[in-house]
Scaffold this active site. Sequence first.
Site, short mmCIF file in Angstrom:
data_model
loop_
_atom_site.label_atom_id
_atom_site.label_comp_id
_atom_site.label_asym_id
_atom_site.label_seq_id
_atom_site.Cartn_x
_atom_site.Cartn_y
_atom_site.Cartn_z
N THR A 130 3.03 29.13 -12.17
CA THR A 130 2.76 27.93 -12.07
C THR A 130 3.69 27.26 -10.72
O THR A 130 4.10 28.13 -10.31
CB THR A 130 3.07 27.00 -13.44
OG1 THR A 130 3.36 26.55 -13.80
CG2 THR A 130 4.47 28.41 -14.13
N ASP A 186 -0.46 22.61 -14.37
CA ASP A 186 -1.09 21.34 -14.57
C ASP A 186 -2.01 21.65 -13.94
O ASP A 186 -2.39 21.53 -12.47
CB ASP A 186 0.95 20.75 -13.90
CG ASP A 186 1.35 20.86 -15.15
OD1 ASP A 186 2.07 20.02 -16.34
OD2 ASP A 186 2.41 22.05 -14.84
N ASP A 241 -2.87 28.43 -12.58
CA ASP A 241 -2.15 27.42 -12.78
C ASP A 241 -2.45 26.93 -13.15
O ASP A 241 -2.82 26.88 -14.30
CB ASP A 241 -3.37 26.41 -11.39
CG ASP A 241 -2.14 25.60 -11.33
OD1 ASP A 241 -0.66 25.09 -10.72
OD2 ASP A 241 -3.11 23.85 -11.42
#
Length: 246
Positions: free
Chosen positions: A45, A13, A11
Site C-alpha cells: 500500500t 485503497d 493494494d
Amino acid sequence: MNNKYKLLALDMDGTLLTSEHFISPLTSEWIQKAKEKGIHVCLSTGRSFESALPYGEELGLTTPMITVNGSEIWRAPHDLHQRSLMDPMLISVMHDLAVEEDCWYWAYSVERVYNRDKWVDGIEGKEWLKFGFHTEDDDARHRILMKLQELGGLEITNSSPHNLEVNPQGINKAAGIQEVCGLLGLTMSEVIAVGDSMNDLAAIQAAGLGIAMGNAQQVVKDSADFVTASNDEDGIAKVIEQFIFV
C-alpha cells in the site's frame, strides 16, 4: 489446488477496500481460505504502517507488509526490515512547488503524516518517506509533474487520477514485493499482484500474474494479465477463487 502462486500482494485503497474503506465479508472469507491453503497474503500500500495495520490485524495477517509505496518493508507487523528515506531538500522543494500551485499536499515522515493544514517546522530534522500532491486541475498537475521530472531522482506514481505520489527513485511496490519474496524464499513468478492505480503498475508488470481491478485506471488495465471485478464487487474474492482455487 494450483500451487503455482504462493504470494498474494494486495493494494488497499480501490482494491482490497470498498469505496467505503472497509473489507467486505466475502473478500475477507476468501482471504482466510487462501491463508488456510498456505498462501502468503501481503498488504502492499501507499498508506503508512499505522494506517494499514488495523486492516492487517482484521485479516489476522502475520506476513510481511509493504507500506508507503515500498519505502518501508515489514518482515512482520511491527518488525521493520527495510526503510528508504527521501532527501529533506527534495521535500522542501516539493513543498514550495505545492504552495506555488495552491494544491492539497501531504508528506509522510517516519513518525506521522503532515499536510497543508498541519505542516512541519523544520523539514531538515525529520526522516521523510513520501510526498504527495492532489489537484483536480489537470494543467496544474501536469506542471507539477514536469517540474518533478526535471528534478530527477524520484519515483513518481499516483493512487488516484487526481494525485501524484513521490518516493525516492527505485522505490516502488515491485521492488518491495521482490524484497518480500527474498524474505519468504519465493520468486516473482510465484506472485499475484493486484491493484488499481499507477503506484501498482510496476508490481503488476513484474509479478507472475498481474491483475487490475475493474475500477482501475485504464493504463493499469492495459498492462495487466487479467482484469477482475471492481473493489465494490469483491474483485479480490474472485481473484482468489479463480487463480488460487483452480
